[in-house]
Write a protein that holds these residues in place. Structure first.
Motif, short mmCIF file in Angstrom:
data_model
loop_
_atom_site.label_atom_id
_atom_site.label_comp_id
_atom_site.label_asym_id
_atom_site.label_seq_id
_atom_site.Cartn_x
_atom_site.Cartn_y
_atom_site.Cartn_z
N ASP A 1 1.06 -1.24 -0.26
CA ASP A 1 0.12 -0.06 -0.13
C ASP A 1 0.59 1.25 -0.27
O ASP A 1 0.42 1.42 -0.27
CB ASP A 1 -0.97 0.12 1.02
CG ASP A 1 -2.23 -1.52 1.13
OD1 ASP A 1 -2.34 -1.44 -0.30
OD2 ASP A 1 -2.60 -1.17 2.20
N GLN A 2 2.25 1.18 1.07
CA GLN A 2 2.90 2.30 0.11
C GLN A 2 3.37 2.11 -0.53
O GLN A 2 3.91 3.57 -1.37
CB GLN A 2 3.64 2.47 1.79
CG GLN A 2 3.19 1.90 3.47
CD GLN A 2 4.61 2.01 4.27
OE1 GLN A 2 5.36 1.67 3.90
NE2 GLN A 2 4.45 2.53 6.06
N PHE A 3 3.76 1.40 -0.94
CA PHE A 3 4.78 1.34 -2.20
C PHE A 3 3.61 2.51 -3.10
O PHE A 3 3.99 3.34 -4.34
CB PHE A 3 4.92 0.40 -2.90
CG PHE A 3 5.43 0.14 -4.31
CD1 PHE A 3 6.85 0.75 -3.96
CD2 PHE A 3 4.92 -0.53 -5.39
CE1 PHE A 3 6.64 0.24 -5.75
CE2 PHE A 3 5.01 -0.12 -6.92
CZ PHE A 3 6.23 0.38 -7.22
N ASP A 4 2.34 1.84 -3.27
CA ASP A 4 1.34 1.94 -4.49
C ASP A 4 1.37 4.00 -4.25
O ASP A 4 0.07 4.10 -5.22
CB ASP A 4 -0.29 0.92 -4.53
CG ASP A 4 -0.02 -0.21 -4.79
OD1 ASP A 4 1.00 -0.41 -5.86
OD2 ASP A 4 -0.72 -0.98 -4.06
N ASP A 5 1.12 3.88 -2.53
CA ASP A 5 0.90 4.95 -2.96
C ASP A 5 1.76 6.24 -2.85
O ASP A 5 1.82 7.44 -4.34
CB ASP A 5 0.65 6.11 -0.59
CG ASP A 5 -1.11 5.06 -0.46
OD1 ASP A 5 -1.68 5.07 -1.38
OD2 ASP A 5 -0.57 5.14 0.88
N ARG A 6 3.20 5.94 -2.83
CA ARG A 6 4.61 6.46 -3.74
C ARG A 6 4.56 6.65 -5.07
O ARG A 6 4.64 8.03 -5.56
CB ARG A 6 5.52 6.23 -2.87
CG ARG A 6 5.47 5.99 -1.52
CD ARG A 6 7.51 5.87 -1.11
NE ARG A 6 7.34 3.86 -1.60
CZ ARG A 6 8.25 3.81 -1.25
NH1 ARG A 6 9.62 4.25 -0.61
NH2 ARG A 6 8.84 1.88 -1.39
N LEU A 7 3.66 5.54 -5.76
CA LEU A 7 3.96 5.17 -7.15
C LEU A 7 2.51 6.31 -8.08
O LEU A 7 2.87 6.59 -8.14
CB LEU A 7 3.41 3.81 -7.77
CG LEU A 7 3.71 3.92 -8.85
CD1 LEU A 7 4.74 4.16 -9.39
CD2 LEU A 7 2.75 2.44 -9.13
N ALA A 8 2.08 6.99 -6.96
CA ALA A 8 0.46 7.21 -7.62
C ALA A 8 0.78 8.74 -7.35
O ALA A 8 0.75 9.85 -8.55
CB ALA A 8 -0.64 7.10 -6.62
N GLN A 9 1.81 9.27 -6.10
CA GLN A 9 2.26 10.46 -6.60
C GLN A 9 3.22 11.03 -7.30
O GLN A 9 3.42 12.19 -7.64
CB GLN A 9 3.12 10.76 -4.14
CG GLN A 9 2.08 10.91 -3.81
CD GLN A 9 2.31 10.82 -2.50
OE1 GLN A 9 3.98 10.57 -2.06
NE2 GLN A 9 2.12 10.63 -1.07
N LEU A 10 3.97 9.94 -7.64
CA LEU A 10 5.25 10.45 -8.45
C LEU A 10 4.35 10.24 -10.03
O LEU A 10 5.24 11.31 -10.31
CB LEU A 10 6.02 9.05 -8.71
CG LEU A 10 6.99 9.08 -9.75
CD1 LEU A 10 8.15 10.09 -9.10
CD2 LEU A 10 8.13 7.77 -9.60
N GLU A 11 3.71 9.24 -10.38
CA GLU A 11 2.96 9.53 -11.73
C GLU A 11 1.93 10.98 -11.82
O GLU A 11 2.00 11.49 -12.36
CB GLU A 11 1.68 8.78 -11.67
CG GLU A 11 2.30 6.90 -11.77
CD GLU A 11 1.76 6.34 -12.07
OE1 GLU A 11 -0.10 6.19 -11.94
OE2 GLU A 11 2.05 4.71 -12.67
N GLN A 12 1.71 11.50 -10.61
CA GLN A 12 0.92 12.85 -10.68
C GLN A 12 1.76 14.28 -10.91
O GLN A 12 1.88 14.91 -11.31
CB GLN A 12 0.58 13.32 -9.20
CG GLN A 12 -1.15 12.57 -8.87
CD GLN A 12 -1.56 12.65 -7.38
OE1 GLN A 12 -0.96 13.37 -6.81
NE2 GLN A 12 -3.01 11.56 -7.57
N LYS A 13 3.23 13.81 -10.01
CA LYS A 13 4.05 14.56 -10.25
C LYS A 13 4.26 14.99 -12.11
O LYS A 13 4.85 15.87 -12.52
CB LYS A 13 5.29 14.55 -9.59
CG LYS A 13 5.35 15.32 -8.09
CD LYS A 13 6.44 14.57 -7.20
CE LYS A 13 6.38 15.33 -5.90
NZ LYS A 13 7.06 14.92 -5.48
#
Length: 119
Positions: free
Chosen positions: A10-22
């Protein structure tokens, strides 16, 4: 799967989503800004290289035939003209490909799958 592994995922998915938004707005902007300029420049280089290659091959074949047969520059003139004709034919084919509509339809009103558009 344990709770610890699920929490890490879940933490990995959250970080990945934040990176994709940037990254996503920058990627879209860079992609759309010079796409048409790049394709036009690429088309111009292809047209120029087709013409030059046709003439160069024609001149090369004509020169070798003239040297081999001992004639005056008969073959070099004939094959230079044939090379120009081949180069112009290649340019004509490249330019005609540009006339195809971009929305997936062909000139006869059919889509890429062969169905009529108004069906």
């Amino acid at each position: 799967m344990t709770d610890h592994e699920a929490m890490k995922r879940d933490q990995f998915d959250d970080r990945l989503a934040q990176l994709e938004q940037k990254v996503a707005p920058r990627a879209r902007k860079a992609k759309s800004s010079t796409l048409s300029e790049q394709s036009s420049l690429g088309m111009a280089f292809r047209i120029a290289s087709d013409m030059i290659a046709g003439i160069a091959v024609g001149l090369g074949i004509g020169y070798e035939l003239d040297r081999w047969t001992g004639y005056r520059p008969v073959f070099i003139i004939v094959f230079a003209m044939l090379g120009m004709a081949a180069g112009l034919r290649n340019v004509w084919r490249v330019v005609n490909v540009m006339d195809v509509p971009d929305n997936g339809t062909q000139k006869d009103g059919r889509s890429q799958r062969g169905q009529r558009i108004d069906d």
